[in-house]
Design a protein around this motif. Structure first.
Motif, short mmCIF file in Angstrom:
data_model
loop_
_atom_site.label_atom_id
_atom_site.label_comp_id
_atom_site.label_asym_id
_atom_site.label_seq_id
_atom_site.Cartn_x
_atom_site.Cartn_y
_atom_site.Cartn_z
N ASN A 176 0.87 -1.28 0.00
CA ASN A 176 0.04 0.10 -0.03
C ASN A 176 0.96 1.11 -0.08
OD1 ASN A 176 0.78 0.74 2.54
ND2 ASN A 176 -0.82 -0.49 3.63
N GLY A 177 0.17 2.47 0.12
CA GLY A 177 0.77 3.68 -0.35
C GLY A 177 1.87 4.10 0.92
N GLU A 178 1.33 3.83 2.22
CA GLU A 178 2.27 3.83 3.38
C GLU A 178 3.56 3.09 3.49
OE1 GLU A 178 -0.11 3.10 6.80
OE2 GLU A 178 -1.92 4.03 6.03
N GLN A 179 3.26 1.69 3.12
CA GLN A 179 4.55 1.01 3.09
C GLN A 179 5.33 1.44 1.84
OE1 GLN A 179 2.22 -2.65 2.28
NE2 GLN A 179 2.43 -3.40 4.55
N ALA A 180 4.85 1.73 0.77
CA ALA A 180 5.73 2.28 -0.26
C ALA A 180 6.38 3.49 -0.02
CB ALA A 180 4.91 2.43 -1.42
#
Length: 238
Positions: A176-180
């Motif tokens: 997801n965007g947070e992990q990326a």
């Protein structure tokens, strides 16, 4: 022409482009679905004695049903190209006029120009095709744009190319965007702007997301007006 009039002119162009681009993208998706499935449905009905009566007894109309989706797709693609060219020209004229009529701002009389954010390369990361299509329509007339479907693809692209701006959907499969964003921040320039895209309220999570490496956030679907307003804000706050 006053500064307020200049701003209104540019916002009007941006709003007009978005109002046209979004329904155009949706129409293209519908036409693609029709082109993929309608001919097979019509052919099945024509070849079935039990179902043939469901079709009108008019060969010209049946031929129109078979060929219309492809014609629609072709015409919509042509319209989109023309709108992209027209919008890019109008925005270019508006920006040039604004740069002539509005001299650069200076910081507190020190003689140092306020830094402006020069965006040339953009990476849009979103797993939903409709949002990538909307982004393509809005952004490609103005920027060099690449696309990724999840965080893993975004990391791979960022290892090959520098991006001035990353538009990162927060909710995606695989990564997801947070992990990326957490993974990307040590690997990319500190000047790269990462804007989180979400259809849900950020609320109390905002400070935590900023700490992960996001620069700011925008609501989906993306609009050119909201993006450029945010970028102008980032420029003045730099």
């Amino acid at each position: 022409m006053t500064d307020k009039q200049d701003q209104y002119e540019q916002q009007s162009v941006e709003t007009l482009f978005h109002d046209i681009a979004t329904p155009l993208v949706i129409s293209k998706m519908k036409a693609e679905l029709l082109a993929k499935h309608l001919p097979a449905i019509i052919t099945t009905l024509v070849q079935s004695p039990e179902l043939r009566h469901l079709l009108p007894n008019d060969e010209t109309l049946i031929d129109a049903l078979l060929t219309a989706p492809d014609i629609m797709q072709s015409n919509l693609q042509l319209v989109q190209k023309k709108i992209n060219l027209l919008s890019a020209s109008m925005l270019h004229q508006a920006n040039n006029f604004a740069s002539v009529t509005n001299p650069p701002e200076f910081d507190g009389g020190s003689g140092i120009p306020v830094r402006t954010v020069a965006i040339r390369t953009v990476l849009l990361v979103d797993d939903e095709a409709v949002h990538r299509d909307i982004g393509e329509s809005l952004l490609t007339p103005l920027y060099d744009v690449d696309f990724a479907k999840n965080g893993l693809e975004a990391i791979s692209l960022c290892e090959q190319k520098h991006y001035d701006l990353i538009l990162m959907d927060l909710h995606m499969p695989k990564m997801n965007g947070e992990q990326a964003t957490i993974a990307l921040r040590p690997r990319i320039s500190s000047e790269t702007i990462i804007i989180g895209l979400t259809s849900l309220p950020i609320g109390a999570n905002r400070s935590g997301l900023l700490a992960m490496g996001f620069t700011d956030f925008l609501e989906k679907p993306l609009t050119l007006k909201s993006l450029q307003k945010l970028l102008r804000s980032q420029s003045l706050n730099a």
